[in-house]
Design a protein around this motif. Structure first.
Motif, mmCIF file in Angstrom:
data_model
loop_
_atom_site.group_PDB
_atom_site.id
_atom_site.type_symbol
_atom_site.label_atom_id
_atom_site.label_comp_id
_atom_site.label_asym_id
_atom_site.label_seq_id
_atom_site.Cartn_x
_atom_site.Cartn_y
_atom_site.Cartn_z
ATOM 1 N N GLY A 116 0.810 -1.217 0.000
ATOM 2 C CA GLY A 116 0.000 0.000 0.000
ATOM 3 C C GLY A 116 0.839 1.261 0.000
ATOM 4 N N VAL A 117 0.253 2.360 0.460
ATOM 5 C CA VAL A 117 0.899 3.675 0.463
ATOM 6 C C VAL A 117 1.879 3.777 1.625
ATOM 7 C CG1 VAL A 117 0.509 6.154 0.758
ATOM 8 C CG2 VAL A 117 -1.033 4.813 -0.690
ATOM 9 N N LEU A 118 3.116 4.173 1.306
ATOM 10 C CA LEU A 118 4.149 4.355 2.331
ATOM 11 C C LEU A 118 4.278 5.816 2.742
ATOM 12 C CD1 LEU A 118 6.919 2.045 0.803
ATOM 13 C CD2 LEU A 118 5.334 1.487 2.661
ATOM 14 N N GLY A 119 4.009 6.713 1.808
ATOM 15 C CA GLY A 119 4.101 8.141 2.101
ATOM 16 C C GLY A 119 3.470 8.940 0.978
ATOM 17 N N SER A 120 3.022 10.163 1.295
ATOM 18 C CA SER A 120 2.423 11.031 0.281
ATOM 19 C C SER A 120 2.858 12.470 0.521
ATOM 20 C CB SER A 120 0.895 10.927 0.294
ATOM 21 O OG SER A 120 0.366 11.399 1.532
ATOM 22 N N TYR A 121 2.716 13.288 -0.516
ATOM 23 C CA TYR A 121 3.197 14.664 -0.452
ATOM 24 C C TYR A 121 2.372 15.540 -1.391
ATOM 25 C CZ TYR A 121 5.992 18.764 -1.624
ATOM 26 O OH TYR A 121 6.383 20.044 -1.863
ATOM 27 N N ARG A 122 2.106 16.777 -0.962
ATOM 28 C CA ARG A 122 1.413 17.766 -1.784
ATOM 29 C C ARG A 122 2.365 18.928 -2.056
ATOM 30 N NH1 ARG A 122 -4.204 17.695 1.814
ATOM 31 N NH2 ARG A 122 -5.099 15.807 0.837
ATOM 32 N N LYS A 123 2.521 19.276 -3.321
ATOM 33 C CA LYS A 123 3.509 20.275 -3.745
ATOM 34 C C LYS A 123 3.306 21.609 -3.033
ATOM 35 C CE LYS A 123 5.387 22.296 -8.011
ATOM 36 N NZ LYS A 123 5.227 22.312 -9.485
ATOM 37 N N VAL A 124 4.378 22.122 -2.472
ATOM 38 C CA VAL A 124 4.327 23.361 -1.699
ATOM 39 C C VAL A 124 4.559 24.593 -2.574
ATOM 40 C CG1 VAL A 124 5.469 24.679 0.128
ATOM 41 C CG2 VAL A 124 4.973 22.238 0.465
ATOM 42 N N HIS A 125 5.634 24.580 -3.369
ATOM 43 C CA HIS A 125 6.004 25.758 -4.161
ATOM 44 C C HIS A 125 5.401 25.663 -5.559
ATOM 45 C CE1 HIS A 125 9.219 25.559 -1.053
ATOM 46 N NE2 HIS A 125 9.009 26.856 -1.040
ATOM 47 N N GLN A 126 4.700 26.721 -5.959
ATOM 48 C CA GLN A 126 3.959 26.692 -7.225
ATOM 49 C C GLN A 126 4.509 27.734 -8.196
ATOM 50 O OE1 GLN A 126 0.046 27.225 -5.278
ATOM 51 N NE2 GLN A 126 -0.467 25.216 -6.082
ATOM 52 N N PRO A 127 4.927 27.325 -9.396
ATOM 53 C CA PRO A 127 5.460 28.266 -10.371
ATOM 54 C C PRO A 127 4.368 28.946 -11.176
ATOM 55 C CG PRO A 127 5.525 26.072 -11.280
ATOM 56 C CD PRO A 127 4.965 25.938 -9.877
ATOM 57 N N LEU A 128 4.653 30.159 -11.610
ATOM 58 C CA LEU A 128 3.798 30.861 -12.566
ATOM 59 C C LEU A 128 2.330 30.733 -12.192
ATOM 60 C CD1 LEU A 128 5.827 29.775 -15.718
ATOM 61 C CD2 LEU A 128 5.995 31.910 -14.446
ATOM 62 N N GLY A 129 1.482 30.176 -13.071
ATOM 63 C CA GLY A 129 0.056 30.124 -12.801
ATOM 64 C C GLY A 129 -0.437 28.795 -12.264
ATOM 65 N N GLU A 130 0.451 27.956 -11.739
ATOM 66 C CA GLU A 130 -0.012 26.659 -11.252
ATOM 67 C C GLU A 130 -1.015 26.799 -10.113
ATOM 68 O OE1 GLU A 130 2.731 23.034 -11.147
ATOM 69 O OE2 GLU A 130 2.199 23.230 -9.044
ATOM 70 N N ASN A 131 -0.902 27.888 -9.370
ATOM 71 C CA ASN A 131 -1.829 28.104 -8.262
ATOM 72 C C ASN A 131 -3.261 28.361 -8.740
ATOM 73 O OD1 ASN A 131 -0.931 30.670 -9.292
ATOM 74 N ND2 ASN A 131 -1.885 31.634 -7.516
ATOM 75 N N LEU A 132 -3.436 28.615 -10.034
ATOM 76 C CA LEU A 132 -4.784 28.784 -10.573
ATOM 77 C C LEU A 132 -5.496 27.449 -10.727
ATOM 78 C CD1 LEU A 132 -3.971 31.379 -13.382
ATOM 79 C CD2 LEU A 132 -4.808 31.827 -11.054
ATOM 80 N N CYS A 133 -4.734 26.355 -10.661
ATOM 81 C CA CYS A 133 -5.304 25.025 -10.853
ATOM 82 C C CYS A 133 -5.218 24.160 -9.600
ATOM 83 C CB CYS A 133 -4.577 24.304 -11.995
ATOM 84 S SG CYS A 133 -4.673 25.142 -13.583
ATOM 85 N N TYR A 134 -4.192 24.406 -8.779
ATOM 86 C CA TYR A 134 -3.959 23.560 -7.611
ATOM 87 C C TYR A 134 -3.841 24.403 -6.344
ATOM 88 C CZ TYR A 134 -2.524 19.885 -10.939
ATOM 89 O OH TYR A 134 -2.479 18.962 -11.944
ATOM 90 N N SER A 135 -4.242 23.831 -5.231
ATOM 91 C CA SER A 135 -3.914 24.407 -3.932
ATOM 92 C C SER A 135 -2.517 23.962 -3.549
ATOM 93 C CB SER A 135 -4.923 23.948 -2.873
ATOM 94 O OG SER A 135 -6.209 24.480 -3.152
ATOM 95 N N ALA A 136 -1.886 24.696 -2.642
ATOM 96 C CA ALA A 136 -0.522 24.387 -2.222
ATOM 97 C C ALA A 136 -0.519 23.496 -0.995
ATOM 98 C CB ALA A 136 0.241 25.672 -1.919
ATOM 99 N N GLY A 137 0.449 22.582 -0.943
ATOM 100 C CA GLY A 137 0.666 21.786 0.247
ATOM 101 C C GLY A 137 1.292 22.631 1.340
ATOM 102 N N SER A 138 1.496 22.044 2.509
ATOM 103 C CA SER A 138 1.934 22.849 3.642
ATOM 104 C C SER A 138 3.007 22.191 4.503
ATOM 105 C CB SER A 138 0.731 23.183 4.531
ATOM 106 O OG SER A 138 0.117 21.986 5.006
ATOM 107 N N GLU A 139 3.578 21.059 4.063
ATOM 108 C CA GLU A 139 4.588 20.435 4.921
ATOM 109 C C GLU A 139 5.512 19.523 4.127
ATOM 110 O OE1 GLU A 139 3.018 17.789 7.861
ATOM 111 O OE2 GLU A 139 1.734 16.726 6.448
ATOM 112 N N TYR A 140 6.701 19.327 4.703
ATOM 113 C CA TYR A 140 7.666 18.346 4.223
ATOM 114 C C TYR A 140 7.928 17.364 5.351
ATOM 115 C CZ TYR A 140 8.684 21.587 0.412
ATOM 116 O OH TYR A 140 8.582 22.404 -0.680
#
Length: 302
Positions: A116-140
């Protein structure tokens, strides 16, 4: 000896999910043939990346057209992730996808195993207009796997030394950096090997490995998608900053075998152990609440 074989891919992934599964299955099979215990696939494997980054002076019409052509949003505990986990079997596999958390979308990465899943991550730093499509993660954070303690980043994250350092301080021996990293949008070089964004990609990979004295594994998309042409350049970098294996500007699979713990110990045992020798008491502007206002003042003087 505790040698482990690691593989990293530069492959093309688009919107067609069946093609994505077929590419993943084929790549896992080749990595298994090479004896790999870990395979790192690119950002946005399941359903592809964004067709363009947008932002700036983008018209509302173009924005709406882009928002209607997003990758499928998948749940972390959904059947799509489970399908890749089943393919992985006794191998550890890291790959990117668009994660759904209710109505919110994240550019995400996950590390799976047959269990199964060992670990997961949500991208924190967003380039250019990526924030128009995705929310930002908050931890490493790092997590334990059969191949050692690992951490994950996605694409633009590699441009921020603090991001890799946070994972290294959490005990990661291996940091995987999954990308859909394109060529420069302006002033493109005739030869992709000379592209300035490709050069940045490579410098970041080697610097992040060296400054944290970890094994750094960088995957990337290949080919083209929408308006983006990807630089490939998947690689495995040792804790001394040396490239152990790479694909160059072609799609493919790069593989290296090493004793991870021994390599890290050698890099940190020569009198320069970067994590130990830090002096956080003098790094106040990196973490204090006034740091962004200081950046704004610098930008206003530029």
């Amino acid at each position: 000896m505790n040698d482990v074989t690691l593989s990293v891919a530069s492959e093309r992934f688009g919107r067609d999910m069946d093609e994505s599964y077929a590419t993943i299955e084929r790549t896992i099979a080749e990595a298994r043939r090479r004896g790999s215990a870990l395979l790192v696939l690119p950002e946005a494997c399941l359903g592809g990346y964004l067709p363009s980054l947008g932002g700036g002076d983008e018209s509302e019409e173009k924005r709406q057209r882009r928002l209607q052509n997003l990758p499928p949003a998948l749940e972390l505990d959904g059947p799509e992730i489970a399908r890749v986990s089943a393919m992985a079997g006794d191998m550890v596999v890291t790959f990117g996808f668009c994660e759904a958390d209710g109505p919110t979308r994240y550019n995400a990465a996950v590390t799976v195993h047959g269990d199964g899943v060992l670990g997961s991550y949500r991208k924190v730093h967003q380039p250019l207009g990526e924030n128009l499509c995705y929310s930002a993660g908050s931890e490493y954070r790092a997590f334990d796997t059969p191949v050692g303690r690992m951490g994950m980043q996605i694409c633009y994250d590699k441009a921020f030394p603090e991001a890799a350092r946070e994972i290294a301080l959490d005990g990661a021996e291996i940091i995987t950096s999954l990308s859909a990293w394109p060529t420069s949008r302006t002033g493109r070089a005739p030869n992709m090997a000379d592209d300035r964004w490709k050069l940045r990609f490579d410098i970041y990979d080697q610097a992040r490995a060296l400054e944290n004295q970890v094994v750094w594994i960088a995957s990337n998309q290949a080919g083209s998608f929408g308006s983006l042409d990807f630089v490939c350049s998947a690689k495995i970098v040792g804790p001394g900053g040396e490239i152990l294996a790479g694909t160059g500007v072609e799609p493919g699979l790069a593989t290296a075998t090493l004793d991870v713990q021994k390599a890290i110990a050698a890099a940190r045992g020569g009198g320069m152990y970067n994590l130990r020798d830090r002096r956080p008491s003098v790094y106040g502007t990196l973490v204090d609440g006034d740091s962004m206002s200081r950046v704004d003042r610098v930008m206003s003087r530029a």
